[in-house]
Design a protein around this motif. Structure first.
Motif, PDB file in Angstrom:
ATOM      1  N   SER A   1       8.985  47.141 -16.630  1.00  0.00           N
ATOM      2  CA  SER A   1       8.631  47.557 -15.453  1.00  0.00           C
ATOM      3  C   SER A   1       7.632  48.571 -15.348  1.00  0.00           C
ATOM      4  CB  SER A   1       9.783  47.632 -14.731  1.00  0.00           C
ATOM      5  OG  SER A   1      10.562  48.770 -15.094  1.00  0.00           O
ATOM      6  N   LYS A   2       7.643  49.613 -16.366  1.00  0.00           N
ATOM      7  CA  LYS A   2       6.771  50.665 -16.405  1.00  0.00           C
ATOM      8  C   LYS A   2       5.550  50.419 -17.363  1.00  0.00           C
ATOM      9  CE  LYS A   2      10.511  53.956 -15.903  1.00  0.00           C
ATOM     10  NZ  LYS A   2      11.382  54.911 -16.371  1.00  0.00           N
ATOM     11  N   LEU A   3       5.218  49.125 -17.844  1.00  0.00           N
ATOM     12  CA  LEU A   3       4.344  48.953 -18.702  1.00  0.00           C
ATOM     13  C   LEU A   3       3.044  48.013 -17.948  1.00  0.00           C
ATOM     14  CD1 LEU A   3       3.059  49.647 -21.443  1.00  0.00           C
ATOM     15  CD2 LEU A   3       3.987  47.492 -22.408  1.00  0.00           C
ATOM     16  N   SER A   4       1.996  48.149 -17.651  1.00  0.00           N
ATOM     17  CA  SER A   4       1.068  47.269 -16.758  1.00  0.00           C
ATOM     18  C   SER A   4       0.754  46.176 -17.823  1.00  0.00           C
ATOM     19  CB  SER A   4      -0.154  48.212 -16.511  1.00  0.00           C
ATOM     20  OG  SER A   4      -0.590  48.660 -17.354  1.00  0.00           O
ATOM     21  N   TRP A   5       0.323  45.122 -17.205  1.00  0.00           N
ATOM     22  CA  TRP A   5      -0.103  43.988 -18.003  1.00  0.00           C
ATOM     23  C   TRP A   5      -1.088  44.163 -18.861  1.00  0.00           C
ATOM     24  CZ3 TRP A   5      -4.717  41.925 -17.640  1.00  0.00           C
ATOM     25  CH2 TRP A   5      -5.608  42.104 -16.331  1.00  0.00           C
TER      26      TRP A   5
ATOM     27  N   GLN B   1       7.556  37.042 -26.861  1.00  0.00           N
ATOM     28  CA  GLN B   1       7.149  38.370 -26.359  1.00  0.00           C
ATOM     29  C   GLN B   1       6.743  38.239 -24.989  1.00  0.00           C
ATOM     30  OE1 GLN B   1       4.765  38.863 -30.208  1.00  0.00           O
ATOM     31  NE2 GLN B   1       5.556  40.880 -29.627  1.00  0.00           N
ATOM     32  N   VAL B   2       6.011  37.303 -24.788  1.00  0.00           N
ATOM     33  CA  VAL B   2       5.283  37.130 -23.194  1.00  0.00           C
ATOM     34  C   VAL B   2       6.858  36.775 -22.381  1.00  0.00           C
ATOM     35  CG1 VAL B   2       4.044  35.739 -21.649  1.00  0.00           C
ATOM     36  CG2 VAL B   2       3.021  36.396 -24.105  1.00  0.00           C
ATOM     37  N   GLN B   3       7.479  35.950 -22.779  1.00  0.00           N
ATOM     38  CA  GLN B   3       8.693  35.588 -21.688  1.00  0.00           C
ATOM     39  C   GLN B   3       9.639  36.705 -21.534  1.00  0.00           C
ATOM     40  OE1 GLN B   3       9.133  33.049 -19.995  1.00  0.00           O
ATOM     41  NE2 GLN B   3      11.104  33.198 -19.396  1.00  0.00           N
ATOM     42  N   LEU B   4       9.669  37.471 -22.850  1.00  0.00           N
ATOM     43  CA  LEU B   4      10.798  38.807 -22.447  1.00  0.00           C
ATOM     44  C   LEU B   4       9.864  39.749 -21.673  1.00  0.00           C
ATOM     45  CD1 LEU B   4      13.330  39.966 -23.510  1.00  0.00           C
ATOM     46  CD2 LEU B   4      12.058  40.967 -25.287  1.00  0.00           C
ATOM     47  N   TYR B   5       8.798  40.054 -21.677  1.00  0.00           N
ATOM     48  CA  TYR B   5       7.929  40.923 -20.844  1.00  0.00           C
ATOM     49  C   TYR B   5       8.180  40.434 -19.402  1.00  0.00           C
ATOM     50  CZ  TYR B   5       3.940  43.441 -18.587  1.00  0.00           C
ATOM     51  OH  TYR B   5       3.216  44.236 -17.912  1.00  0.00           O
ATOM     52  N   ALA B   6       7.933  39.280 -19.252  1.00  0.00           N
ATOM     53  CA  ALA B   6       8.362  38.517 -17.872  1.00  0.00           C
ATOM     54  C   ALA B   6       9.442  38.811 -17.254  1.00  0.00           C
ATOM     55  CB  ALA B   6       7.430  37.248 -17.684  1.00  0.00           C
ATOM     56  N   VAL B   7      10.534  38.495 -18.230  1.00  0.00           N
ATOM     57  CA  VAL B   7      11.843  38.383 -17.373  1.00  0.00           C
ATOM     58  C   VAL B   7      12.394  40.037 -17.501  1.00  0.00           C
ATOM     59  CG1 VAL B   7      12.545  36.008 -18.279  1.00  0.00           C
ATOM     60  CG2 VAL B   7      12.967  37.906 -19.796  1.00  0.00           C
ATOM     61  N   LEU B   8      12.020  40.799 -18.176  1.00  0.00           N
ATOM     62  CA  LEU B   8      12.301  42.179 -17.788  1.00  0.00           C
ATOM     63  C   LEU B   8      11.661  42.817 -16.565  1.00  0.00           C
ATOM     64  CD1 LEU B   8      12.627  43.261 -21.613  1.00  0.00           C
ATOM     65  CD2 LEU B   8      14.399  42.994 -19.880  1.00  0.00           C
ATOM     66  N   GLY B   9      10.734  42.192 -15.960  1.00  0.00           N
ATOM     67  CA  GLY B   9      10.247  42.685 -14.935  1.00  0.00           C
ATOM     68  C   GLY B   9       8.845  43.317 -14.887  1.00  0.00           C
ATOM     69  N   GLY B  10       8.175  42.986 -16.038  1.00  0.00           N
ATOM     70  CA  GLY B  10       6.784  43.496 -16.511  1.00  0.00           C
ATOM     71  C   GLY B  10       5.752  42.561 -15.807  1.00  0.00           C
ATOM     72  N   GLY B  11       4.828  43.198 -15.454  1.00  0.00           N
ATOM     73  CA  GLY B  11       3.639  42.636 -14.873  1.00  0.00           C
ATOM     74  C   GLY B  11       3.208  42.662 -13.123  1.00  0.00           C
TER      75      GLY B  11
END
Length: 469
Positions: A55-59, A457-467
């Motif tokens: 959530s703190k890492l921009s896409w 990796q993409v899915q994990l980034y999305a489900v953890l609220g990133g982007g």
């Protein structure tokens, strides 16, 4: 009189602040464990201390590949679904502005001309007359003083609905980013699979020509030739299958990006894509509440609670106020003359004595609140499962790739040995055929596992609220 009106208004404001029926919100406890699951399928250490929270890492920091960054940026500017979500946010903001304005009086000005003919038998002078009256007024019309917080609760409901729509737009953006990345990775993986099929076809065609020459020289057999031909035909079928799939992948990518994409600008294989940044899953109780869809569900819960407060307040009396100051005259020329001033002060109170609809509305609002709690808890549980599934893949995918790489190397060596034995006349072409099939299958499986790792990796980034940022 003016001082009396001011005192009444000031007293109303003070009473409003002390008589609100709104209840204090208490966030429901998350119905999931505080930590992610553990076991054989999960990494012993779920997060890298040096890795950032999603959530703190921009896409654009998570996706360092320039081509992928360009595709995502274009999609954010052109995708129609995201545009619809943004328009829904603007609509909800406007509706909130309307509801918030109900808390304040609406000041308006009116000008009237009244003309009436009175017949002789109704006139005090026993002659037909025409009466005229001109007036100009400035005042407040039917302003409801929010004595029990009904209007304030409706304002809060509109605000939470607006905030929920904004979080929904953020969730739509995350979904769009992950969809673009997934479509791009799938396209590149299929292009790599096509390249493998083309290389295999070239090898099979060379083997077919060699066996044909051996048969013509009286050394080979027709069954070996037919077996080689089946491999050529199979490789050609795979080429056309991957060619078709690449076209479909490109169409899917064009759809989510919102404009045609030049295929020549894309990577040729998965190895040509810059590695994604590592992320830490953190603790479930911390991470899940940061997801936009969870925040949207909580805002909808807050909106339902505000609706309950409004329905409860509707059971109590309503106080409204109409005031006006102006001037009136029977002659237009004397409308603004001395002594023509007028004023109006008309407070009104209405109390429901028996109205079953109000109690039914309150029950309906209370049930809506219970539904919102259930939906909020279900959203958290669904999010927990999504992250847990992604972590299970992350904990096992590297091992799968290692095994598949070993399998491919063994199959490649077997193919080399089978070829040597066939060339020396020790074994039939059937051994070469089986070895080649195993090697081809292992190589294609390796590509799919590399794709699965990147997609995870993409899915994990999305489900953890990133982007969302």
């Amino acid at each position: 009189m003016k001082r009396t009106i001011a005192c009444i208004l000031l007293g109303s404001v003070l009473v409003i602040s002390s008589c609100s029926l709104r209840q204090q919100y208490v966030r429901p406890e998350a119905p999931v464990p505080a930590e992610w699951p553990s076991g054989a399928a999960y990494s012993p250490k779920l997060g890298d201390d040096a890795a950032a929270m999603a959530s703190k890492l921009s896409w654009d920091a998570f996706f360092p590949d320039e081509c992928l960054q360009w595709l995502i940026q274009v999609s954010l500017n052109n995708n129609r679904d995201l545009r619809l979500a943004a328009l829904n946010v603007e609509k909800a903001r406007a509706l909130y502005g309307i509801q918030r304005a109900e808390l304040y009086p609406s000041l308006g000005a009116t000008g009237n001309i009244d003309m009436q003919r009175v017949p002789a038998d109704l006139s005090s002078s026993h002659t037909a007359t025409t009466q005229k009256q001109y007036s100009v007024n400035l005042g407040i019309s039917s302003w409801e003083i929010d004595f029990f917080g009904r209007i304030g609760s409706l304002k809060d409901q509109a605000l939470e609905t607006y905030l929920a729509s904004e979080e929904t737009r953020n969730s739509a953006q995350i979904s769009l980013i992950s969809t673009v990345a997934g479509a791009y990775l799938t396209l590149v993986a299929d292009k790599e699979a096509l390249s493998i099929a083309q290389s295999t076809l070239a090898t099979q065609q060379a083997s077919y020509q060699l066996i044909l020459k051996r048969l013509q020289a009286g050394v080979g057999t027709d069954i070996d030739l037919q077996r080689a031909k089946t491999q050529v035909d199979s490789a050609q079928a795979d080429i056309w299958r991957f060619t078709q799939q690449i076209a479909k992948d490109l169409n899917a990518l064009n759809l989510v990006v919102g404009k045609p994409v030049d295929e020549e600008l894309l990577a040729k294989d998965l190895a040509g894509i810059r590695p994604l940044q590592p992320i830490s899953p953190g603790l479930s109780s911390e991470v899940l509440l940061l997801r936009p869809d969870i925040r949207a569900a909580e805002h909808r819960l807050l909106a339902a609670n505000a609706q309950i407060d409004a329905a409860r307040a509707a059971l109590f009396p309503r106080i409204s106020l109409t005031t006006a100051i102006g001037t009136a005259s029977a002659d237009l020329g004397g409308l603004f003359g001395s002594g023509q001033g007028t004023w109006l002060f008309a407070p009104q109170i209405s109390a429901p004595i028996f109205d079953a609809r109000l109690w039914s509305a309150y029950d309906a609002a209370r049930i809506e609140g219970e539904l919102a709690i259930a939906q909020y808890e279900k959203a958290i549980q669904s999010a927990f499962r999504e992250v847990a599934d992604a972590l299970a893949i992350r904990g096992t995918i590297d091992r799968q790739i290692e095994i598949q790489q070993s399998l491919f190397q063994s199959a490649s060596r077997t193919y080399e040995l089978a070829n040597q034995r066939y060339a020396q006349g020790v074994d039939s072409y059937l051994g070469v055929l089986d070895a080649q099939r195993a090697m081809y299958s292992a190589q294609q499986g390796l590509v799919q596992l590399h794709l699965a790792k990147l997609a995870n990796q993409v899915q994990l980034y999305a489900v953890l609220g990133g982007g969302a940022a």
